[in-house]
Scaffold this motif. Structure first.
Motif, PDB file in Angstrom:
ATOM      1  N   ARG A 105      -5.826 -42.544  -5.032  1.00 29.41           N
ATOM      2  CA  ARG A 105      -5.375 -41.360  -5.748  1.00 29.41           C
ATOM      3  C   ARG A 105      -4.973 -41.693  -7.256  1.00 29.41           C
ATOM      4  O   ARG A 105      -4.964 -43.268  -6.887  1.00 29.41           O
ATOM      5  CB  ARG A 105      -4.242 -40.922  -5.324  1.00 29.41           C
ATOM      6  N   PRO A 106      -4.755 -41.097  -8.349  1.00 29.04           N
ATOM      7  CA  PRO A 106      -4.188 -41.175  -8.988  1.00 29.04           C
ATOM      8  C   PRO A 106      -3.200 -41.901  -9.056  1.00 29.04           C
ATOM      9  O   PRO A 106      -1.810 -41.427  -8.374  1.00 29.04           O
ATOM     10  CB  PRO A 106      -3.903 -40.161 -10.349  1.00 29.04           C
ATOM     11  N   GLY A 107      -2.668 -43.458 -10.447  1.00 26.58           N
ATOM     12  CA  GLY A 107      -2.082 -43.767 -10.374  1.00 26.58           C
ATOM     13  C   GLY A 107      -2.043 -45.188  -8.625  1.00 26.58           C
ATOM     14  O   GLY A 107      -1.015 -45.931  -7.956  1.00 26.58           O
ATOM     15  N   GLY A 108      -2.512 -44.983  -7.883  1.00 25.44           N
ATOM     16  CA  GLY A 108      -2.492 -45.400  -5.786  1.00 25.44           C
ATOM     17  C   GLY A 108      -3.309 -46.643  -6.306  1.00 25.44           C
ATOM     18  O   GLY A 108      -4.566 -47.349  -7.131  1.00 25.44           O
ATOM     19  N   LYS A 109      -3.656 -47.315  -4.947  1.00 21.01           N
ATOM     20  CA  LYS A 109      -4.623 -48.026  -5.084  1.00 21.01           C
ATOM     21  C   LYS A 109      -5.289 -47.763  -3.669  1.00 21.01           C
ATOM     22  O   LYS A 109      -5.471 -47.319  -2.853  1.00 21.01           O
ATOM     23  CB  LYS A 109      -3.565 -49.276  -4.275  1.00 21.01           C
ATOM     24  N   PRO A 110      -6.841 -48.660  -4.259  1.00 22.41           N
ATOM     25  CA  PRO A 110      -7.433 -48.270  -3.207  1.00 22.41           C
ATOM     26  C   PRO A 110      -7.024 -48.116  -2.684  1.00 22.41           C
ATOM     27  O   PRO A 110      -6.576 -49.843  -1.491  1.00 22.41           O
ATOM     28  CB  PRO A 110      -8.988 -48.932  -3.846  1.00 22.41           C
ATOM     29  N   GLU A 111      -7.963 -47.318  -0.944  1.00 20.88           N
ATOM     30  CA  GLU A 111      -8.061 -47.212   0.241  1.00 20.88           C
ATOM     31  C   GLU A 111      -9.385 -47.621   1.181  1.00 20.88           C
ATOM     32  O   GLU A 111      -9.907 -47.014   0.535  1.00 20.88           O
ATOM     33  CB  GLU A 111      -6.773 -46.321   1.631  1.00 20.88           C
TER      34      GLU A 111
END
Length: 142
Positions: A105-111
């Motif tokens: 998600r924008p600004g998030g870390k890949p999961e």
């Protein structure tokens, strides 16, 4: 363990097919994704109870599944690797693939979730590769 070899050009053709198929799925182009299946092709991604059959059924299943992301600016990427192809007596190919789905998600870390095994039957003709059936099993449900 001995595996029956497939020609390298066929293996490369399948890799190319999967790359375009997954880019259609990740891009939300569900009709394009469904068009990579045979007319009677089936698609079952666990824990779905029943397989979707035919391009229209596959599109309907994907639209319904992706409603969970309405209003969520998520980007999902399907990574296929370790493609093992086995020729079948009818000329089709049984394909077993490890798949990871990366969600960001924008600004998030890949999961990375889920981790899956994709079991396909592929048909290769002069017109290209098509999926006759796909069963996706999730490792966390095993």
């Amino acid at each position: 363990m001995t595996a029956t070899a497939v020609r390298t050009d066929v293996y490369a053709q399948v890799q190319h097919f999967y790359a375009h198929q997954m880019q259609a799925l990740d891009g939300g182009r569900f009709s394009d994704y469904a068009a990579t299946f045979t007319e009677d092709g089936s698609f079952q991604h666990s824990p779905a109870a029943e397989p979707a059959v035919g391009p229209a059924g596959i599109v309907a299943e994907l639209v319904e599944f992706h409603k969970r992301y309405d209003g969520d600016p998520v980007q999902r990427r399907h990574w296929f690797n370790h493609i093992a192809l086995e020729p079948q007596a009818d000329g089709s190919l049984r394909s077993t693939v490890y798949a990871l789905v990366v969600t960001v998600r924008p600004g998030g870390k890949p999961e990375i979730a889920p981790s899956c095994v994709v079991h396909d039957v592929l048909v290769v003709t002069e017109d290209g590769v098509r999926t006759r059936s796909r069963l996706v099993t999730h490792d966390q449900l095993a």
